[in-house]
Enzyme design. Structure first.
Site, short mmCIF file in Angstrom:
data_model
loop_
_atom_site.label_atom_id
_atom_site.label_comp_id
_atom_site.label_asym_id
_atom_site.label_seq_id
_atom_site.Cartn_x
_atom_site.Cartn_y
_atom_site.Cartn_z
N ARG A 177 0.81 -1.06 0.07
CA ARG A 177 -0.10 -0.09 -0.10
C ARG A 177 1.00 1.28 -0.07
O ARG A 177 2.10 1.15 0.77
CB ARG A 177 -0.86 0.11 1.23
CG ARG A 177 -1.92 -1.03 1.27
CD ARG A 177 -3.00 -0.70 0.09
NE ARG A 177 -4.26 -1.40 0.11
CZ ARG A 177 -4.47 -2.62 -0.39
NH1 ARG A 177 -3.14 -2.98 -1.39
NH2 ARG A 177 -5.21 -3.47 -0.72
N GLU A 216 -4.08 7.32 -4.97
CA GLU A 216 -4.31 6.78 -6.06
C GLU A 216 -5.26 7.10 -7.13
O GLU A 216 -6.45 7.19 -6.76
CB GLU A 216 -4.62 5.04 -6.11
CG GLU A 216 -3.13 4.50 -5.75
CD GLU A 216 -3.29 2.97 -5.18
OE1 GLU A 216 -4.36 2.49 -5.73
OE2 GLU A 216 -2.49 2.48 -4.92
N HIS A 264 -1.67 0.55 -9.47
CA HIS A 264 -2.21 -0.61 -8.67
C HIS A 264 -2.87 -1.53 -9.68
O HIS A 264 -3.83 -2.04 -9.60
CB HIS A 264 -3.62 -0.06 -7.93
CG HIS A 264 -3.56 -0.82 -6.70
ND1 HIS A 264 -3.74 -0.44 -5.56
CD2 HIS A 264 -3.46 -2.26 -6.29
CE1 HIS A 264 -3.94 -1.19 -4.41
NE2 HIS A 264 -3.60 -2.64 -5.03
O1 LIG Z 1 -4.90 -7.75 -2.83
C1 LIG Z 1 -4.88 -6.52 -2.60
O2 LIG Z 1 -5.25 -5.99 -1.81
C2 LIG Z 1 -4.18 -5.87 -3.54
O3 LIG Z 1 -4.22 -4.76 -3.68
C3 LIG Z 1 -3.59 -6.46 -4.63
O4 LIG Z 1 -2.88 -5.48 -5.80
#
Ligand SMILES: O=C(O)C(=O)CO
Length: 328
Positions: free
Chosen positions: A244, A273, A292
């Site tokens: 994150r 984001e 992402h």
């Molecule tokens: O699995 C998750 O929470 C993700 O953000 C994968 O990129």
């Protein structure tokens, strides 16, 4: 459930940025009566009692107290990913609602994304692409050297299922693997990938040529990698973040990249984001940013929906859920 009314499954919308994928609708409809947020809000009185489960796609719908209060028969919320930092787990549990994530579905594709970023940054693929498509391509070889991945040292911060899959991939690149995790993972580290445990994150940071961050975002991991940690890294090292955005201090990172404290960074996650167009990170050549994309493959998204359905059906029939998440 033939002959019975199917349980109501609330989803944000179908299609669009925060909606479940069109391709998944038929599969979901075999098990549930699908209700979108629009349908729910337009006919709250009738719909609220029908909803027994919520399937979150890309963190939507937002689960807050108001929504929980308006769903008296809600039993389970399934998340389309592994990270649960967008949810107030204690609040949800206080309504007697169970929660699940999708660790099986996301681990390989997210590990692939991490390796892709590592390789792209090491070999300067994005810069190379821009150079190759610009008119009159010319470059000075000495200014365009990448770093060798084979034989380099990889430091994995967070040896969960994604971290472990990265280690497996790194092994194929003959990398030396270090890892830091809250708890030591002997089986993975010694038997499967020959990774070396660093009890102190600092020991990993000062030895690694590539540092990949794969921890969940919690109050303990918020800005885990800040100015001090970047200064511990080698000036030739690359930081890769696929967890994150807020696990890395982005302001400190922009300065570290600009001043040569570290060589480069590759980020699949940022905060927010997307980044605002004038963000200092977007002005740097030695950073790769992707929007992402970690779980975005056809196979992974299908598997995520299958994993969600499996968890929801287990919760609704009182069976153990394969990937239940409990509030810590
Ligand atoms: O699995 C998750 O929470 C993700 O953000 C994968 O990129």
């Amino acid at each position: 459930m033939e002959g019975e009314e199917l349980p109501g499954l609330l989803v944000n919308e179908i299609g669009g940025m925060h909606g479940i994928l069109h391709d998944h609708v038929e599969f979901l409809k075999k098990h549930f009566c699908l209700i979108t947020m629009k349908e729910f809000l337009e006919n709250k009185k009738n719909m609220s009692k029908k909803v027994q489960a919520v399937y979150l796609w890309w963190h939507r719908p937002v689960i807050d107290k108001d929504l929980l209060q308006s769903l008296p028969n809600l039993k389970v919320i399934a998340n389309s990913g592994v990270g649960m930092d967008h949810l107030d787990l204690k609040l949800i549990a206080s309504f007697g609602v169970k929660m699940a994530n999708a660790p099986c579905a996301v681990s390989s594709c997210t590990a692939d994304a991490g390796m892709a970023l590592l390789l792209a940054s090491a070999r300067r693929l994005v810069e190379g692409y821009h150079l190759a498509v610009s008119p009159g391509m010319e470059y000075n070889e000495a200014d365009f050297l990448g770093v060798e991945v084979t034989g380099a040292t990889l430091g994995i911060i967070g040896m969960g299922s994604i971290g472990y899959k990265i280690a497996l991939r790194a092994k194929a690149f003959e990398m030396k693997i270090l890892y830091h995790n809250r708890t030591r993972r002997k089986e993975q580290e010694e038997q499967a990938v020959g990774a070396i445990y660093c009890e102190k994150i600092d020991d990993l940071l000062c030895q690694a040529d590539f540092v990949v961050v794969v921890v969940s975002l919690t109050p303990q991991t918020h800005k885990l990698i800040g100015k001090r940690e970047m200064e511990l890294m080698k000036p030739t090292a690359t930081l890769i973040n696929i967890s994150r955005g807020a696990v890395v201090d982005q302001e400190a990172l922009a300065i570290a990249l600009h001043t040569g404290v570290i060589r480069a960074a590759a980020l699949d996650v940022t905060y927010p984001e997307p980044l605002p167009r004038d963000h200092p990170l977007l002005k740097l050549k030695n950073v790769i940013i992707t929007p992402h994309l970690g779980i975005k493959t056809d196979k992974a998204t299908r598997m995520i929906t299958e994993e969600a359905v499996e968890n929801i059906l287990a919760a609704l029939t009182g069976l153990p859920m394969p990937s239940e998440v409990l509030p810590s």
